[in-house]
Write a protein that holds these residues in place. Sequence first.
Motif, PDB file in Angstrom:
ATOM      1  N   PHE A 123       0.861  -1.182   0.000  1.00 17.88           N
ATOM      2  CA  PHE A 123       0.000   0.000   0.000  1.00 17.88           C
ATOM      3  C   PHE A 123       0.899   1.233   0.000  1.00 17.88           C
ATOM      4  CE2 PHE A 123      -3.710  -2.425   0.621  1.00 17.88           C
ATOM      5  CZ  PHE A 123      -3.429  -3.430   1.530  1.00 17.88           C
ATOM      6  N   HIS A 124       0.637   2.140  -0.938  1.00 18.16           N
ATOM      7  CA  HIS A 124       1.399   3.378  -1.015  1.00 18.16           C
ATOM      8  C   HIS A 124       0.514   4.523  -0.533  1.00 18.16           C
ATOM      9  CE1 HIS A 124       4.662   1.749  -3.708  1.00 18.16           C
ATOM     10  NE2 HIS A 124       3.738   0.807  -3.799  1.00 18.16           N
ATOM     11  N   GLY A 125       1.114   5.379   0.271  1.00 16.67           N
ATOM     12  CA  GLY A 125       0.329   6.512   0.737  1.00 16.67           C
ATOM     13  C   GLY A 125       1.142   7.333   1.721  1.00 16.67           C
ATOM     14  N   THR A 126       0.434   7.951   2.631  1.00 16.92           N
ATOM     15  CA  THR A 126       1.075   8.767   3.656  1.00 16.92           C
ATOM     16  C   THR A 126       0.665   8.251   5.019  1.00 16.92           C
ATOM     17  OG1 THR A 126       0.846  10.657   2.166  1.00 16.92           O
ATOM     18  CG2 THR A 126       1.455  11.138   4.440  1.00 16.92           C
ATOM     19  N   GLN A 131       1.046  12.600   8.094  1.00 16.62           N
ATOM     20  CA  GLN A 131      -0.155  13.391   7.828  1.00 16.62           C
ATOM     21  C   GLN A 131      -0.304  14.491   8.861  1.00 16.62           C
ATOM     22  OE1 GLN A 131      -3.892  11.251   6.489  1.00 16.62           O
ATOM     23  NE2 GLN A 131      -2.622   9.513   7.077  1.00 16.62           N
TER      24      GLN A 131
ATOM     25  N   ILE B 106      -9.742  -4.819  -0.039  1.00 18.16           N
ATOM     26  CA  ILE B 106      -8.401  -5.040   0.482  1.00 18.16           C
ATOM     27  C   ILE B 106      -7.934  -3.784   1.213  1.00 18.16           C
ATOM     28  CG2 ILE B 106      -6.020  -5.557  -0.127  1.00 18.16           C
ATOM     29  CD1 ILE B 106      -7.146  -6.769  -2.753  1.00 18.16           C
ATOM     30  N   VAL B 107      -8.200  -2.657   0.597  1.00 19.42           N
ATOM     31  CA  VAL B 107      -7.765  -1.375   1.149  1.00 19.42           C
ATOM     32  C   VAL B 107      -8.446  -1.077   2.476  1.00 19.42           C
ATOM     33  CG1 VAL B 107      -7.831   1.116   0.737  1.00 19.42           C
ATOM     34  CG2 VAL B 107      -7.156  -0.437  -1.074  1.00 19.42           C
ATOM     35  N   THR B 109      -8.825  -2.578   5.163  1.00 17.06           N
ATOM     36  CA  THR B 109      -8.169  -2.965   6.402  1.00 17.06           C
ATOM     37  C   THR B 109      -7.109  -1.972   6.857  1.00 17.06           C
ATOM     38  OG1 THR B 109      -6.492  -4.227   5.238  1.00 17.06           O
ATOM     39  CG2 THR B 109      -8.510  -5.384   5.828  1.00 17.06           C
ATOM     40  N   VAL B 110      -6.615  -1.136   5.977  1.00 19.69           N
ATOM     41  CA  VAL B 110      -5.537  -0.233   6.381  1.00 19.69           C
ATOM     42  C   VAL B 110      -5.900   1.227   6.211  1.00 19.69           C
ATOM     43  CG1 VAL B 110      -3.723  -1.890   5.909  1.00 19.69           C
ATOM     44  CG2 VAL B 110      -4.532  -0.391   4.089  1.00 19.69           C
ATOM     45  N   GLU B 113      -6.124   4.293   9.361  1.00 18.25           N
ATOM     46  CA  GLU B 113      -5.121   5.117  10.012  1.00 18.25           C
ATOM     47  C   GLU B 113      -4.095   5.695   9.043  1.00 18.25           C
ATOM     48  OE1 GLU B 113      -4.143   1.639  12.389  1.00 18.25           O
ATOM     49  OE2 GLU B 113      -2.064   1.945  11.827  1.00 18.25           O
ATOM     50  N   ASN B 114      -4.084   5.212   7.832  1.00 19.80           N
ATOM     51  CA  ASN B 114      -3.167   5.732   6.853  1.00 19.80           C
ATOM     52  C   ASN B 114      -3.922   6.234   5.638  1.00 19.80           C
ATOM     53  OD1 ASN B 114      -0.647   4.800   8.210  1.00 19.80           O
ATOM     54  ND2 ASN B 114      -1.527   2.795   7.799  1.00 19.80           N
ATOM     55  N   CYS B 115      -3.302   7.121   4.927  1.00 22.07           N
ATOM     56  CA  CYS B 115      -3.900   7.635   3.707  1.00 22.07           C
ATOM     57  C   CYS B 115      -3.326   6.850   2.533  1.00 22.07           C
ATOM     58  CB  CYS B 115      -3.596   9.115   3.568  1.00 22.07           C
ATOM     59  SG  CYS B 115      -4.170   9.757   2.026  1.00 22.07           S
ATOM     60  N   ILE B 116      -4.145   6.044   1.893  1.00 20.78           N
ATOM     61  CA  ILE B 116      -3.661   5.203   0.799  1.00 20.78           C
ATOM     62  C   ILE B 116      -4.078   5.781  -0.529  1.00 20.78           C
ATOM     63  CG2 ILE B 116      -3.891   2.955  -0.296  1.00 20.78           C
ATOM     64  CD1 ILE B 116      -4.107   1.739   2.429  1.00 20.78           C
ATOM     65  N   ASP B 117      -3.097   5.941  -1.423  1.00 18.71           N
ATOM     66  CA  ASP B 117      -3.468   6.411  -2.738  1.00 18.71           C
ATOM     67  C   ASP B 117      -3.127   5.415  -3.838  1.00 18.71           C
ATOM     68  OD1 ASP B 117      -1.019   8.849  -1.998  1.00 18.71           O
ATOM     69  OD2 ASP B 117      -0.650   6.895  -2.914  1.00 18.71           O
TER      70      ASP B 117
END
Lengths: 134, 134
Positions: A123-126, A131, B106-107, B109-110, B113-117
């Motif tokens: 997973f790619h992100g911040t 943040q 899938i996304v 689950t995460v 707390e995180n920002c997924i792009d």
Amino acid sequence: MQTMQKLKAVGVKPSITRIMIYDYIFSTKDHPNVDEIFITLKETLPTLSKTTVYNTVHLLKTHRLIKAYAMPNHEMRYDANLDVHAHFLCASCGQITDVLIDVCDIVQTVISENCIDETVITFHGTCSKCQTSV
Amino acid sequence: MQTMQKLKAVGVKPSITRIMIYDYIFSTKDHPNVDEIFITLKETLPTLSKTTVYNTVHLLKTHRLIKAYAMPNHEMRYDANLDVHAHFLCASCGQITDVLIDVCDIVQTVISENCIDETVITFHGTCSKCQTSV
DNA sequence: TACAAATTTGTATTCATTATAATTTATATT
DNA sequence: AATATAAATTATAATGAATACAAATTTGTA
């Protein structure tokens, strides 16, 4: 299981250098690259050669004691956590964290025509820390 | 949308070299690396420089017209298919094929707390063609 | 203790990628 | 049309990760 037993179990001579390299990868949660492993262990193994680190991580990878992950910035990073999991890669700070995830039903969609033995999910992100520091 | 329009839309001068590099990545299904792009296009662009290919794929990547995927064998491979999809990487022949997949749950689950792009999923295994040629 | 095998070291080499400067091309201005 | 300027491309040099290789050292066994 102790590192020495793990290495012996796969037919790798458990020299002190190999044990320390494996232990470092296993204990750090930072998915280190070769340079980080080398710099860190050189403090306690002053004669350590970078070639030895390259050789050893290749050996450990070949014997499936660690996994290698190719990063978008061309780095190769290593992980001794062999449990099925994904990674979260922060685009801001570069931190890689393990993400527990069930890949069973992800694999279902492709298993019918191909033989799958590993699923890599990143997973790619911040991350939450980056943040809040904007 | 034509390549020229795509490039203009993101503020990139649509020179013939850039159009051909983008078109090649877009049309091939092989997720080429820089060397493959260079060798192929050199046939029709005899003065093409490898540096130009590096510069152009970096430009296209920066402008989100293509995506880069780091391979386990240290190669950086490029993909102009921006639709959400996974990849299947055959350990035997090295072929990379696109796999349509729904990453939404899938996304989940995460994402809390995180920002997924972006989510990168790669299945490793043996393709059906290599399985039958054993 | 001697010897062979394995490991480690250190240096050279390879190759992907980037940096840099020069050249060419494209665009804007007169 | 000519000139100036900006951008793109080219070619070479440089960088750094990774590998190859030979020598030195260490380890294990007889």
